[in-house]
Design a protein around this motif. Structure first.
Motif, PDB file in Angstrom:
ATOM      1  N   THR A  14     -29.142  22.288  41.584  1.00  0.00           N
ATOM      2  CA  THR A  14     -28.579  21.516  43.087  1.00  0.00           C
ATOM      3  C   THR A  14     -29.707  21.055  43.726  1.00  0.00           C
ATOM      4  O   THR A  14     -30.766  21.331  43.655  1.00  0.00           O
ATOM      5  CB  THR A  14     -27.898  22.615  44.118  1.00  0.00           C
ATOM      6  N   ARG A  35     -27.310  19.981  34.199  1.00  0.00           N
ATOM      7  CA  ARG A  35     -26.196  19.381  34.539  1.00  0.00           C
ATOM      8  C   ARG A  35     -26.799  19.896  36.879  1.00  0.00           C
ATOM      9  O   ARG A  35     -27.992  20.171  36.969  1.00  0.00           O
ATOM     10  CB  ARG A  35     -25.041  20.308  35.240  1.00  0.00           C
ATOM     11  N   LEU A  37     -26.252  18.968  40.633  1.00  0.00           N
ATOM     12  CA  LEU A  37     -25.226  18.495  41.384  1.00  0.00           C
ATOM     13  C   LEU A  37     -26.187  18.043  42.911  1.00  0.00           C
ATOM     14  O   LEU A  37     -26.701  18.627  43.337  1.00  0.00           O
ATOM     15  CB  LEU A  37     -24.562  19.960  42.101  1.00  0.00           C
ATOM     16  N   THR A  53     -26.265  15.862  32.747  1.00  0.00           N
ATOM     17  CA  THR A  53     -24.214  15.762  33.128  1.00  0.00           C
ATOM     18  C   THR A  53     -25.042  15.688  34.943  1.00  0.00           C
ATOM     19  O   THR A  53     -24.921  16.867  35.693  1.00  0.00           O
ATOM     20  CB  THR A  53     -24.208  16.823  32.599  1.00  0.00           C
ATOM     21  N   ILE A  55     -22.866  16.120  38.564  1.00  0.00           N
ATOM     22  CA  ILE A  55     -21.510  16.384  39.540  1.00  0.00           C
ATOM     23  C   ILE A  55     -21.937  15.462  40.443  1.00  0.00           C
ATOM     24  O   ILE A  55     -22.478  16.131  41.727  1.00  0.00           O
ATOM     25  CB  ILE A  55     -21.205  17.596  39.081  1.00  0.00           C
ATOM     26  N   GLU A  56     -21.374  14.789  40.953  1.00  0.00           N
ATOM     27  CA  GLU A  56     -20.947  14.243  42.580  1.00  0.00           C
ATOM     28  C   GLU A  56     -20.686  14.462  43.224  1.00  0.00           C
ATOM     29  O   GLU A  56     -19.247  14.979  43.203  1.00  0.00           O
ATOM     30  CB  GLU A  56     -20.998  12.724  42.660  1.00  0.00           C
ATOM     31  N   GLY A  57     -20.826  15.993  44.204  1.00  0.00           N
ATOM     32  CA  GLY A  57     -20.230  16.980  44.383  1.00  0.00           C
ATOM     33  C   GLY A  57     -21.184  17.360  45.236  1.00  0.00           C
ATOM     34  O   GLY A  57     -22.704  17.011  45.665  1.00  0.00           O
ATOM     35  N   ALA A  64     -17.048  22.672  43.437  1.00  0.00           N
ATOM     36  CA  ALA A  64     -17.412  22.010  42.710  1.00  0.00           C
ATOM     37  C   ALA A  64     -18.357  22.420  41.886  1.00  0.00           C
ATOM     38  O   ALA A  64     -19.465  22.232  40.906  1.00  0.00           O
ATOM     39  CB  ALA A  64     -17.763  20.791  43.975  1.00  0.00           C
ATOM     40  N   ARG A  67     -17.272  24.307  39.241  1.00  0.00           N
ATOM     41  CA  ARG A  67     -17.198  24.004  38.069  1.00  0.00           C
ATOM     42  C   ARG A  67     -18.828  23.417  37.248  1.00  0.00           C
ATOM     43  O   ARG A  67     -19.283  23.052  36.068  1.00  0.00           O
ATOM     44  CB  ARG A  67     -16.830  22.263  38.183  1.00  0.00           C
ATOM     45  N   ALA A  68     -19.634  23.413  38.206  1.00  0.00           N
ATOM     46  CA  ALA A  68     -21.316  22.478  37.955  1.00  0.00           C
ATOM     47  C   ALA A  68     -22.160  23.909  37.112  1.00  0.00           C
ATOM     48  O   ALA A  68     -22.649  23.915  36.440  1.00  0.00           O
ATOM     49  CB  ALA A  68     -22.152  22.271  39.147  1.00  0.00           C
TER      50      ALA A  68
END
Ligand code: UD2
Length: 327
Positions: A14, A35, A37, A53, A55-57, A64, A67-68
Motif C-alpha cells: 500500500t 501489487r 495500491l 499490478t 490498483i489505483e484506489g 479497493a 481487490r488488491a
C-alpha cells in the motif's frame, strides 16, 4: 548478515508509488508478484517498474483494498498522510487514513492470513525521555500523527497476540533518499534543493537540534528482514544510531553540492522535537538489521539523483562499499 531473498510471493504494497514504498517495490518486483495500491495523492507512477499490478484506489476504500489484497502472502503497509503539520490542522482526516484505513489493512490481512509489516514512526516517542531511545521507552506522542502511528503500532502487535497473525511494526526515524518530494519532503531534500539553486539554506532555530537520518535503501532492507523474521509481534526502531545536528547537515550538504548558498537561521518550528536518535540494538539482535549507509554517502545519492521524479533517481543509490543495494 545478508538479507534473505523473498521470492515467488504475492505481495501487496500500500502506498507503493510513494517515496519509501516505491523503493521497496523495486526490490521486490523482480522475483515476486507485486501489487501496488495507491491513490497517487503523493505517489508517482513514474517511480514504478512496468511489471507490477497497479490498483489505483484509496486505502480507505474496503472494496479497493479487498481487490488488491486477494490471495496475497504478504502486505507492506506504507500508505499514509505523512505530514505532521497536516495532522495538527485536520486530525480527523489524517486519522481516517493513518489509523482507520490501517485497521482495514490489518483486518484484510487476517482474512488472507497474510503477514503484515507496517510503517510506524519515531513520532510515537514524542520528546524522548532517553537518548538513544529504545523501544521500551515511554510512548508519548505530541501530534495527532504520532497518536495515530502509536495506535497502529499497538494494533499491529495486538493482531499477533490475539489472532496469531505474523506482524511487525517498523518505527522509522528520519528517512531520506532519492524520490523524496512534495510539500512535506523532509529537511535533507529541502536543503539539497536550496543548495542546488544557490539559494539560502534555511535552518529553523539554532540548528543544534539533532536527528537520526536513515537512508531509504536501509529502510528497504529492514522491511525485507521484517518480512522473514521469526521475531514477529514486535516493534523495531529503524535508524542508524547516529545523530546529526541540523547545522552539521546544512554544512555537509553545502559541501556535497559545491554550493555557494549562505546558511541562514529563521524562527524555530513550533513544537519541534529537540533531539531524536534510535537505540538500534533490538533491531540488530532480533531482526538482524543494521543500517549500512553513512550520511555523507547517503547525501550523495540525493545530490546525484536526476531530480525528484523519474525511475533512475532512486534505482542505484550508491556504488561504493556502503552500496545502496537491497541485499
Ligand atoms: C520527522 C518525520 C515525521 C515524523 C517526525 C517524528 C520526516 C520527513 N518527517 O519529522 O514524519 O515521523 O519525525 O518526530 O522524516 N528543518 C530546518 N529547515 C527546513 C526544514 C526542516 O531547519 O527547511 C529542521 C526542522 O525544524 C527539524 C529538522 O530540520 O528540526 C527535521 O525536520 P523534518 O521536517 O525533516 O523532520 P521531523 O524530524 O520534523
Amino acid at each position: 548478515m545478508d538479507t534473505p531473498a523473498i521470492r515467488d510471493q504475492a505481495i501487496l504494497v500500500t502506498g507503493g508509488a510513494g517515496f519509501i514504498g516505491s523503493h521497496l517495490v523495486d526490490a521486490l518486483a523482480p522475483q515476486n508478484e507485486v501489487r501496488v495500491l495507491d491513490n497517487f495523492s503523493s505517489g508517482d507512477r513514474t517511480h514504478l517498474p512496468d511489471d507490477v499490478t497497479v490498483i489505483e484506489g484509496d486505502v480507505r476504500d474496503p472494496i479497493a483494498l479487498q481487490r488488491a489484497a486477494r490471495g496475497v502472502d504478504l502486505i507492506f503497509h506504507h500508505a499514509a498522510l505523512v505530514s505532521v503539520a497536516q495532522s495538527v490542522d485536520e486530525p480527523r482526516q489524517s486519522n481516517r487514513t493513518n489509523l482507520e484505513a490501517s485497521l482495514l489493512v490489518l483486518e484484510q490481512a487476517r482474512q488472507e492470513d497474510a503477514r503484515v509489516v507496517v510503517a510506524s514512526s519515531a513520532a510515537v516517542y514524542g520528546h524522548p525521555d532517553e537518548l538513544p531511545v529504545p523501544e521500551t521507552a515511554g510512548i508519548d506522542p505530541t501530534s495527532p500523527y504520532g497518536v495515530q502511528k502509536a495506535a497502529l503500532d499497538r494494533y499491529t502487535r495486538l493482531y499477533e497476540e490475539l489472532y496469531d497473525l505474523p506482524t511487525v511494526a517498523l518505527r522509522y526515524f528520519n528517512v531520506y533518499g532519492p524520490r523524496q518530494q512534495g510539500p512535506y519532503s523532509g529537511v535533507i531534500s529541502t536543503f539539497v534543493e536550496q543548495a542546488r539553486a544557490d539559494e539560502p539554506i534555511t535552518i529553523e532555530g539554532d540548528g543544534q537540534q539533532s536527528r537520526d537520518f536513515v537512508h531509504v535503501s536501509d529502510v528497504v532492507r529492514a522491511n525485507l528482514r521484517a518480512a522473514t523474521t521469526d521475531a514477529v509481534g514486535e516493534a523495531y526502531n529503524v535508524g542508524t544510531g547516529t545523530r546529526t545536528t541540523i547545522e552539521e547537515l546544512a554544512e555537509t550538504i553545502r559541501d556535497a553540492t559545491g554550493s555557494s548558498s549562505p546558511i541562514v537561521h529563521r524562527e524555530p518550528r513550533a513544537g519541534d522535537i529537540r533531539h531524536s536518535g534510535a537505540d538500534t540494538s533490538k533491531a540488530s539482535y532480533e531482526l538482524g538489521f543494521d543500517a549500512r549507509i553513512g550520511l555523507e554517502s547517503g547525501i550523495r545519492t540525493v545530490v546525484g539523483s536526476s531530480g525528484p521524479s523519474g525511475r533512475d533517481a532512486g534505482a542505484t543509490p550508491d556504488t561504493n562499499r556502503e552500496s545502496g543495494s537491497y541485499s
